[in-house]
Design an enzyme around this catalytic site. Structure first.
Site, PDB file in Angstrom:
ATOM      1  N   HIS A 162      20.349  -3.479 -34.448  1.00  0.00           N
ATOM      2  CA  HIS A 162      20.994  -2.316 -33.845  1.00  0.00           C
ATOM      3  C   HIS A 162      22.460  -2.647 -33.542  1.00  0.00           C
ATOM      4  CE1 HIS A 162      17.028  -0.295 -32.310  1.00  0.00           C
ATOM      5  NE2 HIS A 162      17.071  -0.440 -33.607  1.00  0.00           N
ATOM      6  N   GLU A 203      24.104  -2.699 -30.844  1.00  0.00           N
ATOM      7  CA  GLU A 203      24.304  -3.598 -29.710  1.00  0.00           C
ATOM      8  C   GLU A 203      24.147  -5.053 -30.134  1.00  0.00           C
ATOM      9  OE1 GLU A 203      22.377  -0.935 -29.893  1.00  0.00           O
ATOM     10  OE2 GLU A 203      22.023   0.009 -27.948  1.00  0.00           O
ATOM     11  N   CYS A 226      17.901   1.304 -26.835  1.00  0.00           N
ATOM     12  CA  CYS A 226      16.439   1.337 -26.920  1.00  0.00           C
ATOM     13  C   CYS A 226      15.879   0.271 -25.969  1.00  0.00           C
ATOM     14  CB  CYS A 226      15.976   1.090 -28.350  1.00  0.00           C
ATOM     15  SG  CYS A 226      16.105  -0.630 -28.856  1.00  0.00           S
ATOM     16  N   CYS A 281      17.041  -3.253 -26.901  1.00  0.00           N
ATOM     17  CA  CYS A 281      18.436  -3.558 -26.587  1.00  0.00           C
ATOM     18  C   CYS A 281      18.668  -3.583 -25.079  1.00  0.00           C
ATOM     19  CB  CYS A 281      19.357  -2.542 -27.252  1.00  0.00           C
ATOM     20  SG  CYS A 281      19.383  -2.698 -29.048  1.00  0.00           S
TER      21      CYS A 281
END
Lengths: 204, 402
Positions: free
Chosen positions: A63, A65, A113, A116
């Site tokens: 992701h 992040e 999410c 993360c």
């Protein structure tokens, strides 16, 4: 959950950094990735940025992040490599990393999410600003509230549970329309549905 | 398993299913309902779906059909009884303001009814629920709170792969293809500076084999090599060889510049390796880097046609003589991990679409598959895996190499 709203913050700098996160997200869209982008700020400077690379890497954990975090860690690693004191080692210690992330804020176009959000807890981020909420996976209030529950480090002996300040709804409409533009074009990497999608019957 | 008794037979660990939901006692809630003329029903349903949706009672059917003298009688739920329910029990029917007009227009005679609060978790429970008011029942979801029972053979296989995870490290993980009984990827916790130098350039320094292979059969596969070098006894008689994919040095991979990383828990390391294997085995489908445009759209459609799960015959990739199909992430694979995953790892496994998670020691502080959270029971998630726990102890993993 913290009761902070976006209005109470320094609007100009928040939207400045969030726009940078959007630049990252749009760049992901050109690579046919889910358009989510992220920047990491330390002392008013961007020290890391990234966007989704889940399709390209075939790794659904890559992701925005995670990409930005790795960029920051790589940067710190390089700095310590050029440092003259060999006792510093290849990377600052875990405690050092957490101390440094404690001075960092993260801007991401969509609510982190659960994975993360947990990672941001583990690293000890100070504050996280996000765009739209993530009703299915969100870890900052939507599904779980890891930012307020905190997440204890797993193995390294730092047993204090940490959370972070979370500010949602920054340029949320833009984030939603960006995501919509992606899903309308169709995610080429989504699995084939198990069964044909049928209309929901209201009453059977 | 773990140790052998005097007869040479394996004594197994115990495998427990970690249900997605805690068992709950059936509870009910009150609703306001009314009899309705069959002719008017569809009109009323449409109006109520707009004015009075019932999001918390999605499992309850809005209309009840009962046989009556002289025909069919239909009753419809108007709304849930909000707040204080004692008045409703006493005979006062609380009609919310926004429904007063509906009640008047359709000349309804509201009454209070009792409906189940939660969806049934078993067929028996569903049949009992329907005595109150009809509900819908999804057999696939009915095992949410029920404990799954494994056969002895299944438990034995699980214990053997758990042993492989322990051989990895006290904080280790292996991802397994349960169809071929082959190990897809493995990893161990890399969040601390290792005492011994572990090279990340090549994974083959980690040996999962118990015995050295008698013959080295290396089959060229894409950018890497397949080492069917481990024999694991699965089941009573049949021996299935393990295929280990070992990425060769110097191949294109994610930059890994440091010896340790604060987020490289065993699960994350194993997922990374599975992705690396996917990229190396199936490089041809890596065509997503082109820009979006008129052709980009077309390409996306083509990709959907030959979607993951299909056989990529052009790659000439075979394992045990079978063409290897490209997995969509880790769909269909199982992961064995010595310790209960934290929220980050548990969610990473949801993203990666694993089939089953089998973990060892619980983690009361951060464990997210039964201890602190029960992530696999969160209904909003787009993927749900099954979770088992193997009754290993700290003693079992204390002898691990790392």
């Amino acid at each position: 959950m913290e009761a902070t709203t976006a209005e109470e913050e320094d609007d100009a700098s928040i939207s400045f950094f969030m726009k940078l996160a959007f630049d990252q997200a749009k760049e992901a869209l050109t690579r046919l990735e889910v358009p989510v982008g992220c920047v990491i700020i330390q002392d008013g400077h961007v020290i890391g940025s990234g966007s989704n690379r889940t399709n390209e890497t075939r790794n659904a954990t890559r992701h925005a992040e995670m990409e930005a975090i790795d960029m920051v860690l790589n940067g710190w690693h390089k700095t310590s490599e050029t440092a003259t004191d060999p006792s510093l080692g290849p990377l600052p210690t875990h405690v050092d990393v957490v101390k440094r992330f404690g001075n960092c804020d993260l801007f991401v176009t969509c609510e982190p999410c659960i994975m993360c959000a947990a990672a941001l807890c583990l690293l000890g981020f100070r504050k996280v600003y996000y765009g739209c909420t993530n009703d299915r996976f969100g870890g900052c209030g939507s599904v779980l509230s890891l930012h307020s529950d905190g997440c204890a480090p797993f193995t390294n002996g730092l047993d204090k549970t940490r959370g972070f300040q979370s500010v949602g709804g920054v340029m949320a409409d833009e984030a939603i329309s960006l995501l919509r533009s992606f899903y309308e074009q169709g995610n080429p990497n989504a699995p084939r549905p198990h069964r044909p999608v049928c209309k929901h019957h209201l009453v059977s | 398993m773990g140790e052998e008794d005097l007869n040479g037979t394996l004594r197994r660990w115990h495998v427990t299913h970690i249900a997605a939901d805690l068992e709950t006692t059936p509870t009910t809630v009150l609703v306001v309902a009314a009899s309705v003329e069959p002719k008017l029903t569809s009109l009323l349903i449409r109006e109520l779906n707009i004015k009075s949706p019932l999001p918390t009672l999605a499992h309850v059917k809005r209309v009840r059909k009962t046989a009556d003298e002289g025909g069919v009688k239909l009753s419809i739920i108007l709304c849930a009884v909000e707040g204080d329910t004692t008045a409703a029990v006493d005979g006062h029917i609380p009609i919310p303001e926004h429904l007063v007009e509906v009640v008047k227009n359709f000349s309804l005679q509201p009454f209070v009814a009792v409906v189940p609060k939660q969806a049934a978790s078993s067929r028996e429970e569903w049949e009992a629920q329907c005595q109150l008011w009809p509900t819908s029942f999804h057999p696939n979801a009915c095992t949410r709170a029920a404990k799954l029972k494994l056969s002895d053979e299944e438990e034995e296989v699980i214990c053997k792969f758990m042993k492989l995870a322990i051989k990895q490290a006290s904080n280790g993980a292996v991802i397994v293809d349960p169809v071929l009984n082959s190990v897809i990827a493995w990893g161990h916790d890399e969040t601390t500076v290792p005492n011994i130098s572990v090279s990340h350039d090549c994974h083959d320094q980690i040996c999962l084999t118990e015995d050295e292979p008698s013959t080295s059969q290396c089959t060229k596969m894409g950018l890497g090599e397949c080492h069917p070098d481990c024999q694991v006894n699965v089941g009573a008689s049949k021996e299935v060889s393990q295929s280990y994919f070992v990425p060769t040095k110097g191949t294109e991979k994610m930059p890994r510049r440091f010896q340790w990383h604060p987020l490289r828990h065993a699960v994350m390391v194993a997922i990374d390796m599975a992705a690396e294997r996917d990229r190396s085995l199936f490089p041809s489908s890596d065509s997503h880097s082109t820009a979006v445009g008129p052709s980009g759209q077309q390409e996306a459609e083509e990709n959907v046609k030959s979607s993951p799960g299909d056989c990529y015959e052009d790659t000439n990739t075979y394992i045990l003589g079978l063409p290897l199909s490209r997995p969509y992430l880790c769909t269909g694979f199982d992961i064995y991990v010595t310790r209960e995953p934290c929220a980050m790892c548990a969610m990473a496994l949801v993203h990666q679409r694993v089939r089953r998670v089998i973990y060892g020691i619980s983690n009361k502080m951060v464990g997210s598959l039964g201890s602190k959270y029960r992530l696999h029971g969160r209904r909003s998630l787009n993927h749900h895996y099954t979770v088992f726990q193997v009754s290993i102890t700290e003693d079992d993993i204390s002898g691990s190499p790392l």
